[in-house]
Write a protein that holds these residues in place. Structure first.
Motif, PDB file in Angstrom:
ATOM      1  N   ARG A  82       0.847  -1.201   0.000  1.00  0.00           N
ATOM      2  CA  ARG A  82       0.000   0.000   0.000  1.00  0.00           C
ATOM      3  C   ARG A  82       0.880   1.248   0.000  1.00  0.00           C
ATOM      4  O   ARG A  82       1.894   1.310   0.686  1.00  0.00           O
ATOM      5  CB  ARG A  82      -0.881   0.025   1.252  1.00  0.00           C
ATOM      6  N   GLY A  83       0.467   2.230  -0.751  1.00  0.00           N
ATOM      7  CA  GLY A  83       1.267   3.436  -0.898  1.00  0.00           C
ATOM      8  C   GLY A  83       2.110   3.412  -2.160  1.00  0.00           C
ATOM      9  O   GLY A  83       2.547   4.462  -2.641  1.00  0.00           O
ATOM     10  N   MET A  84       2.362   2.213  -2.697  1.00  0.00           N
ATOM     11  CA  MET A  84       3.107   2.081  -3.943  1.00  0.00           C
ATOM     12  C   MET A  84       2.211   1.624  -5.099  1.00  0.00           C
ATOM     13  O   MET A  84       2.657   1.567  -6.242  1.00  0.00           O
ATOM     14  CB  MET A  84       4.255   1.085  -3.778  1.00  0.00           C
ATOM     15  N   ILE A  85       0.974   1.280  -4.801  1.00  0.00           N
ATOM     16  CA  ILE A  85       0.019   0.821  -5.813  1.00  0.00           C
ATOM     17  C   ILE A  85      -1.374   1.148  -5.283  1.00  0.00           C
ATOM     18  O   ILE A  85      -1.581   1.252  -4.065  1.00  0.00           O
ATOM     19  CB  ILE A  85       0.188  -0.697  -6.083  1.00  0.00           C
ATOM     20  N   SER A  86      -2.338   1.331  -6.163  1.00  0.00           N
ATOM     21  CA  SER A  86      -3.675   1.700  -5.714  1.00  0.00           C
ATOM     22  C   SER A  86      -4.407   0.483  -5.138  1.00  0.00           C
ATOM     23  O   SER A  86      -4.055  -0.667  -5.413  1.00  0.00           O
ATOM     24  CB  SER A  86      -4.488   2.287  -6.878  1.00  0.00           C
ATOM     25  N   ASP A  87      -5.452   0.769  -4.365  1.00  0.00           N
ATOM     26  CA  ASP A  87      -6.256  -0.309  -3.786  1.00  0.00           C
ATOM     27  C   ASP A  87      -7.137  -0.994  -4.832  1.00  0.00           C
ATOM     28  O   ASP A  87      -7.795  -2.000  -4.533  1.00  0.00           O
ATOM     29  CB  ASP A  87      -7.147   0.244  -2.666  1.00  0.00           C
ATOM     30  N   ASP A  88      -7.158  -0.466  -6.060  1.00  0.00           N
ATOM     31  CA  ASP A  88      -8.016  -1.032  -7.109  1.00  0.00           C
ATOM     32  C   ASP A  88      -7.334  -2.142  -7.898  1.00  0.00           C
ATOM     33  O   ASP A  88      -7.939  -2.713  -8.810  1.00  0.00           O
ATOM     34  CB  ASP A  88      -8.451   0.073  -8.080  1.00  0.00           C
ATOM     35  N   THR A  89      -6.071  -2.430  -7.576  1.00  0.00           N
ATOM     36  CA  THR A  89      -5.355  -3.513  -8.248  1.00  0.00           C
ATOM     37  C   THR A  89      -5.054  -4.591  -7.214  1.00  0.00           C
ATOM     38  O   THR A  89      -4.390  -4.323  -6.205  1.00  0.00           O
ATOM     39  CB  THR A  89      -4.059  -2.992  -8.885  1.00  0.00           C
ATOM     40  N   TYR A  90      -5.564  -5.811  -7.455  1.00  0.00           N
ATOM     41  CA  TYR A  90      -5.442  -6.848  -6.435  1.00  0.00           C
ATOM     42  C   TYR A  90      -5.728  -8.221  -7.048  1.00  0.00           C
ATOM     43  O   TYR A  90      -6.322  -8.341  -8.128  1.00  0.00           O
ATOM     44  CB  TYR A  90      -6.428  -6.590  -5.285  1.00  0.00           C
ATOM     45  N   PHE A  91      -5.289  -9.276  -6.329  1.00  0.00           N
ATOM     46  CA  PHE A  91      -5.599 -10.658  -6.724  1.00  0.00           C
ATOM     47  C   PHE A  91      -7.033 -10.990  -6.329  1.00  0.00           C
ATOM     48  O   PHE A  91      -7.487 -10.607  -5.245  1.00  0.00           O
ATOM     49  CB  PHE A  91      -4.637 -11.637  -6.054  1.00  0.00           C
TER      50      PHE A  91
END
Length: 562
Positions: A412-421
């Motif tokens: 978190r902080g390096m990528i948005s919360d909208d990208t995930y497995f």
């Protein structure tokens, strides 16, 4: 003027300068080479003199990893308040040093001075212009004399122009060793300990570009953290005081085995007397940034689904695949349009470029069949302007049998919360350097009802070493804040749990070393004492992947000593 360490036109490489087949020459530090300890150094090379940065078996551990913050009435829960006021012990950290390696400190905050007397022994600001001295390789150092001159100056920033713009370092420092301020109901864990501060410089642009990390986020690089550790160790040795270091930063890069230069450095520190290192476990438990699968002779293939959000489409993102040794793995990447491209397993030392036809996306892949430090298969993947939607990875093992692989997105902080497995695993999400075997890795809990912080990372590391080691309060705890408004405000995160543990370690050093009860106390001693005294619930099995050995209770530790 800037030096190569600060110059954006130089690349940094962490090297093992004494592992030399020609013997051990005499190395002297200069602007292009800095010695960290008797094993590691940092080499600064002009970009124009080297080819484009490539990742392979040998370079992976040399390219600095990137780290960011692990944050988004507590002392009583840890048994600290009872020891502050105990009629015989009265432990407050007197005679000890607490080091904060972070975003800097607001040295004007009342948690750090009484009148014109500062509890800060020194500040090394890595961002300010300044050349190499006997104590620092770049930036500027400010002594207590200068800090106290600033406290009495009409314009303090003209005397000591070091600021904490985010407030993270200030909050961590106050939680660990801020003065007691009764009217605010606030106290650091070790209120009479002195502070030594390193303000880390921001990660260079070329690293952010290589790892596809946000340009505007607070991100720090591995070699600067290692140089910061070397500095605070030097300050402690010069002042002949035991040292408790707090690192409230984390990264999901690496195999999560506790490997890597920073982790190895931390392990070496903890084995020596008078040094302890507290590290945050991370806040990745519910981030959906980790995927894990065990393949068998019956089921040798797997399909992983990854949702890519809108924010990633403008720039891109990276992820790492780590497959357990000794197996080898194949991978095919499928776009949201259904187009499939296979990763070559034979191009070992070059970057593959996969160009999709039906979506305007390029995927850069480095396939490392045997990564040098771990022996595992590493597939390092960078998506450039990825299409929004569901991407799939078709993974297979090449040798029948049982093997396990992991995939990690940035923290978190390096990528948005909208990208995930879509089918994530909360396990094995303790961030680096929290996966270092000898670090005191601390998770956070809500001390009001003894519930685990919902976002806390979960253990173990992939070598099945117990991580986290224990839990400390880290949810809605009062700490120093900066900017307009109140001087103290509630904050949450495993960084603060690590900070409280760093202060508790200083109390143990005061009892053991300053008062000469245990003259050879090491960082491992601190960890073992705290693990032994941790409070455990009867309905759980310990060590526990969520709680480690339980909730910190320093008073209970001393009860066991009697």
């Amino acid at each position: 003027m800037s030096v190569p360490a600060q110059d954006q036109q130089y690349e940094n490489f962490i090297i093992r300068y004494k592992q030399n087949i020609q013997g051990v020459p005499e190395y002297q530090p200069d602007e292009t080479f800095q010695i960290i300890n008797d094993l590691f150094g940092v080499l600064y090379v002009p970009m124009r003199e080297i080819p484009e940065l490539q990742l392979n078996s040998y370079s992976y551990s040399s390219i600095p990893r990137c780290y960011t913050y692990m944050d988004t009435g507590a002392l009583s829960a840890s048994g600290v308040t009872r020891l502050h006021g105990h009629p015989y012990l009265k432990l407050k950290g007197s005679g000890t040093l607490v080091a904060i390696i972070d975003s800097g400190i607001d040295y004007l905050h009342p948690a750090f001075h009484r009148g014109m007397t500062s509890k800060i022994l020194s500040i090394w600001d890595q961002e300010l212009d300044g050349g190499m001295t006997e104590k620092i390789p770049f930036g500027r150092e400010f002594t207590r004399v200068e800090i106290e001159q600033a406290l009495s100056a009409e314009n303090p920033w003209e005397v000591v122009p070091s600021m904490d713009k985010s407030g993270h370092g200030t909050g961590v420092a106050a939680t660990a060793a801020g003065y007691s301020i009764e009217k605010e109901g606030f106290s650091g864990a070790a209120p009479e300990a002195e502070l030594v501060i390193v303000k880390l410089k921001q990660a260079k642009r070329y690293l952010r570009d290589f790892y596809l990390l946000p340009q505007d986020a607070d991100i720090y690089q591995e070699d600067d953290i290692m140089l910061a550790i070397a500095y605070v160790l030097r300050v402690a040795a010069e002042n002949q005081k035991p040292l408790s270091i707090c690192i409230g930063l984390g990264s999901s890069m690496g195999a999560h085995q506790g490997e890597g230069p920073l982790n190895e450095y931390i392990n070496s520190i903890a084995a020596f007397s008078q040094n302890a290192v507290s590290v945050s476990a991370g806040n990745e438990g519910t981030a959906r940034h980790h995927y894990m699968k065990t393949l068998t002779a019956v089921n040798m293939r797997d399909t992983i689904e990854l949702r890519v959000g809108e924010k990633e489409s403008t720039r891109g993102f990276m992820l790492e695949f780590w497959g357990d040794s000794p197996n080898f793995y194949s991978m095919t990447i499928q776009s949201p349009a259904g187009e499939q491209l296979s990763v070559s397993t034979s191009l070992k030392n070059s970057t593959q470029e996969l160009s999709f036809v039906f979506v305007e996306t390029k995927v850069l892949v480095n396939y490392v069949p045997i990564e040098r430090r771990t022996g595992n298969t590493l597939i390092f993947i960078r998506f450039l302007h990825p299409a929004v939607g569901i991407w799939k990875f078709l993974v297979g093992e090449r040798i029948p049998g049982e093997s396990r692989f992991h995939m990690w997105l940035p923290v978190r902080g390096m990528i948005s919360d909208d990208t995930y497995f879509l089918e994530p695993s909360p396990e094995y999400t303790v961030t680096s350097p929290g996966d270092a075997a000898d670090a005191m890795t601390v998770t956070a809990y809500q001390y009001r009802d003894n519930s685990l912080y919902v976002q806390a990372s979960r253990g173990y590391n992939t070598e099945n070493v117990v991580k986290p080691d224990f839990a400390a309060p880290g949810v809605d705890i009062l700490t120093a804040s900066i900017g307009a408004g109140a001087e103290f405000a509630p904050a949450t995160g495993t960084s603060l749990a690590a900070a409280q543990t760093a202060g508790i370690a200083a109390l143990l050093f005061e009892w053991s070393l300053i008062r000469e009860n245990e003259p050879y106390f090491t960082g491992n001693s601190v960890k073992n004492y705290l693990s032994r005294g941790a409070v455990r619930d009867l309905n759980l099995i310990y060590p526990n992947p969520e709680w480690g050995y339980g909730r910190l209770d320093l008073y209970h530790t001393f009860e066991l000593l009697t």
